[in-house]
Design a protein around this motif. Structure first.
Motif, PDB file in Angstrom:
ATOM      1  N   GLN A 212      -3.502   0.515   8.997  1.00 13.33           N
ATOM      2  CA  GLN A 212      -2.467   0.073   9.919  1.00 13.33           C
ATOM      3  C   GLN A 212      -1.244   0.972   9.841  1.00 13.33           C
ATOM      4  OE1 GLN A 212      -1.684  -4.091   9.741  1.00 13.33           O
ATOM      5  NE2 GLN A 212       0.033  -4.033  11.142  1.00 13.33           N
ATOM      6  N   ASN A 213      -0.920   1.425   8.650  1.00 16.75           N
ATOM      7  CA  ASN A 213       0.286   2.233   8.469  1.00 16.75           C
ATOM      8  C   ASN A 213       0.075   3.716   8.711  1.00 16.75           C
ATOM      9  OD1 ASN A 213       2.847   0.634   7.318  1.00 16.75           O
ATOM     10  ND2 ASN A 213       0.973  -0.420   6.734  1.00 16.75           N
ATOM     11  N   MET A 214      -1.103   4.081   9.195  1.00 19.62           N
ATOM     12  CA  MET A 214      -1.250   5.409   9.763  1.00 19.62           C
ATOM     13  C   MET A 214      -0.522   5.482  11.108  1.00 19.62           C
ATOM     14  SD  MET A 214      -2.936   7.361   7.666  1.00 19.62           S
ATOM     15  CE  MET A 214      -1.983   6.514   6.424  1.00 19.62           C
ATOM     16  N   LEU A 215      -0.252   4.297  11.683  1.00 18.15           N
ATOM     17  CA  LEU A 215       0.492   4.221  12.946  1.00 18.15           C
ATOM     18  C   LEU A 215       1.782   3.420  12.799  1.00 18.15           C
ATOM     19  CD1 LEU A 215      -2.532   3.468  15.314  1.00 18.15           C
ATOM     20  CD2 LEU A 215      -1.367   5.662  15.027  1.00 18.15           C
ATOM     21  N   GLU A 216       2.116   3.068  11.575  1.00 19.26           N
ATOM     22  CA  GLU A 216       3.314   2.281  11.294  1.00 19.26           C
ATOM     23  C   GLU A 216       3.974   2.791  10.017  1.00 19.26           C
ATOM     24  OE1 GLU A 216       4.983   0.086  12.828  1.00 19.26           O
ATOM     25  OE2 GLU A 216       3.653  -0.436  14.486  1.00 19.26           O
ATOM     26  N   ASN A 217       5.136   2.202   9.684  1.00 22.23           N
ATOM     27  CA  ASN A 217       5.845   2.586   8.461  1.00 22.23           C
ATOM     28  C   ASN A 217       6.278   1.396   7.620  1.00 22.23           C
ATOM     29  OD1 ASN A 217       5.991   5.462   8.628  1.00 22.23           O
ATOM     30  ND2 ASN A 217       7.491   5.240  10.264  1.00 22.23           N
ATOM     31  N   VAL A 218       5.895   0.188   8.030  1.00 22.59           N
ATOM     32  CA  VAL A 218       6.398  -1.018   7.368  1.00 22.59           C
ATOM     33  C   VAL A 218       6.100  -0.992   5.874  1.00 22.59           C
ATOM     34  CG1 VAL A 218       6.204  -3.537   7.287  1.00 22.59           C
ATOM     35  CG2 VAL A 218       6.245  -2.358   9.486  1.00 22.59           C
ATOM     36  N   LEU A 219       4.962  -0.443   5.499  1.00 26.63           N
ATOM     37  CA  LEU A 219       4.552  -0.387   4.096  1.00 26.63           C
ATOM     38  C   LEU A 219       5.533   0.392   3.234  1.00 26.63           C
ATOM     39  CD1 LEU A 219       2.373  -1.090   2.000  1.00 26.63           C
ATOM     40  CD2 LEU A 219       1.117   0.953   2.725  1.00 26.63           C
ATOM     41  N   ALA A 220       6.278   1.298   3.835  1.00 25.02           N
ATOM     42  CA  ALA A 220       7.179   2.163   3.064  1.00 25.02           C
ATOM     43  C   ALA A 220       8.534   1.519   2.774  1.00 25.02           C
ATOM     44  CB  ALA A 220       7.406   3.480   3.805  1.00 25.02           C
ATOM     45  N   TYR A 221       8.813   0.389   3.415  1.00 23.95           N
ATOM     46  CA  TYR A 221      10.132  -0.221   3.268  1.00 23.95           C
ATOM     47  C   TYR A 221      10.080  -1.405   2.310  1.00 23.95           C
ATOM     48  CZ  TYR A 221      11.572   2.613   7.242  1.00 23.95           C
ATOM     49  OH  TYR A 221      11.861   3.672   8.070  1.00 23.95           O
ATOM     50  N   PRO A 222      10.736  -1.300   1.152  1.00 26.20           N
ATOM     51  CA  PRO A 222      10.657  -2.371   0.141  1.00 26.20           C
ATOM     52  C   PRO A 222      11.317  -3.670   0.575  1.00 26.20           C
ATOM     53  CG  PRO A 222      12.254  -0.681  -0.512  1.00 26.20           C
ATOM     54  CD  PRO A 222      11.531  -0.149   0.683  1.00 26.20           C
ATOM     55  N   GLU A 223      12.154  -3.640   1.619  1.00 21.18           N
ATOM     56  CA  GLU A 223      12.779  -4.884   2.068  1.00 21.18           C
ATOM     57  C   GLU A 223      11.801  -5.798   2.809  1.00 21.18           C
ATOM     58  OE1 GLU A 223      14.285  -1.668   5.025  1.00 21.18           O
ATOM     59  OE2 GLU A 223      13.662  -1.818   2.931  1.00 21.18           O
ATOM     60  N   HIS A 224      10.650  -5.252   3.201  1.00 21.66           N
ATOM     61  CA  HIS A 224       9.620  -6.068   3.838  1.00 21.66           C
ATOM     62  C   HIS A 224       8.640  -6.581   2.782  1.00 21.66           C
ATOM     63  CE1 HIS A 224      11.084  -5.094   7.788  1.00 21.66           C
ATOM     64  NE2 HIS A 224      10.961  -3.800   7.561  1.00 21.66           N
ATOM     65  N   PHE A 225       7.893  -7.616   3.135  1.00 26.73           N
ATOM     66  CA  PHE A 225       6.968  -8.254   2.199  1.00 26.73           C
ATOM     67  C   PHE A 225       5.711  -7.426   1.944  1.00 26.73           C
ATOM     68  CE2 PHE A 225       5.329  -9.268   6.316  1.00 26.73           C
ATOM     69  CZ  PHE A 225       3.965  -9.411   6.158  1.00 26.73           C
ATOM     70  N   VAL A 226       5.415  -6.467   2.814  1.00 29.40           N
ATOM     71  CA  VAL A 226       4.121  -5.781   2.793  1.00 29.40           C
ATOM     72  C   VAL A 226       3.950  -4.931   1.535  1.00 29.40           C
ATOM     73  CG1 VAL A 226       2.569  -4.241   4.059  1.00 29.40           C
ATOM     74  CG2 VAL A 226       4.121  -5.749   5.308  1.00 29.40           C
TER      75      VAL A 226
END
Length: 256
Positions: A212-226
């Motif tokens: 999913q994060n080949m097309l997104e960046n949410v995984l890189a942000y520690p403020e998110h739960f992912v």
């Protein structure tokens, strides 16, 4: 009308389903859910995922689901592929095209990030820093013709590369690839069979989030739960690998 839940953005919300869909399959396979509960929750999750209109979310959840189906049997795996193909043909293509085509815009973001990475040896190896990378990227993407209002390249590898450099990214990839190779090398053992569903659950969530994060960046942000969830399941997989290697060492010592 895109559902965001508590996460303020549909692309973040879609990660929730990439994680939770394989979890409910795991609970069903291990008889912690009845069939009726399983079907109702699965239907609600898939419906909510569809209305995020997140194509990256569709990819991540699909990868997770295929892996967890394979953990059950090859028959389930091939049935899931057939159902996916049918769903894409009959209705999923309408959801995929609902937001319009952003392929060229996304490509321009990637080109800008790649140019930052190869700009010079120092930045290639060590990156630009966590916040400075995003500042430089805003200027760089305009230079390459991107007017999309996004703060980053929407690709986890490219984002980590411009922030921390290729040494960090390559080290991280080596760790993850080694982890997967080691656990798959044990797939014909009794230890793997005893923990099969737990191991496949970890693999499905990790590979689903990475896809999913080949097309997104949410995984890189520690403020998110992912990111926290990713660390939890990678830690669980590391535990299984480490425990297997300890048992293997003990067995060799006893036989020796």
């Amino acid at each position: 009308m895109m559902p965001t839940g508590y996460f303020m953005h549909p692309n973040t919300a879609s990660h929730f389903y990439t994680i939770m869909i394989p979890i409910i399959f795991y609970k069903y396979f291990t008889k912690k859910f009845g069939f009726t509960e399983f079907i109702i929750i699965l239907f609600l999750f898939i419906l909510a995922l569809l209305f995020t209109f997140s194509r990256a979310g569709y990819i991540g959840a699909s990868v997770s689901l295929l892996i967890v189906a394979y953990s059950r049997s090859k028959k389930y795996f091939f049935i899931t592929i057939i159902l996916f193909a049918a769903s894409v043909y009959f209705f999923l293509i309408d959801f995929i095209s609902a937001k319009g085509d952003s392929s060229i815009a996304r490509l321009l973001l990637w080109v800008a990030a790649v140019n930052m990475i190869v700009a010079d040896l120092n930045h290639s190896l060590w990156g630009y820093g966590v916040t400075n990378a995003l500042t430089v990227f805003q200027n760089e993407k305009i230079y390459f013709g991107s007017i999309e209002e996004v703060p980053d390249p929407h690709n986890i590898i490219l984002l980590l590369s411009i922030q921390f450099g290729l040494l960090f990214v390559i080290s991280l990839l080596i760790f993850l690839i080694t982890l997967f190779i080691k656990i798959f090398s044990a797939r014909n053992t009794n230890y793997f069979s005893e923990n099969k569903f737990k191991i496949y659950l970890c693999i499905s969530i990790l590979l689903g989030l990475i896809s999913q994060n080949m097309l997104e960046n949410v995984l890189a942000y520690p403020e998110h739960f992912v990111l926290n969830v990713f660390f939890i399941f990678s830690g669980m997989l590391y535990y299984f690998v480490n425990n297997y290697e300890k048992k293997l060492t003990q067995k060799v010592l006893m036989n020796g």
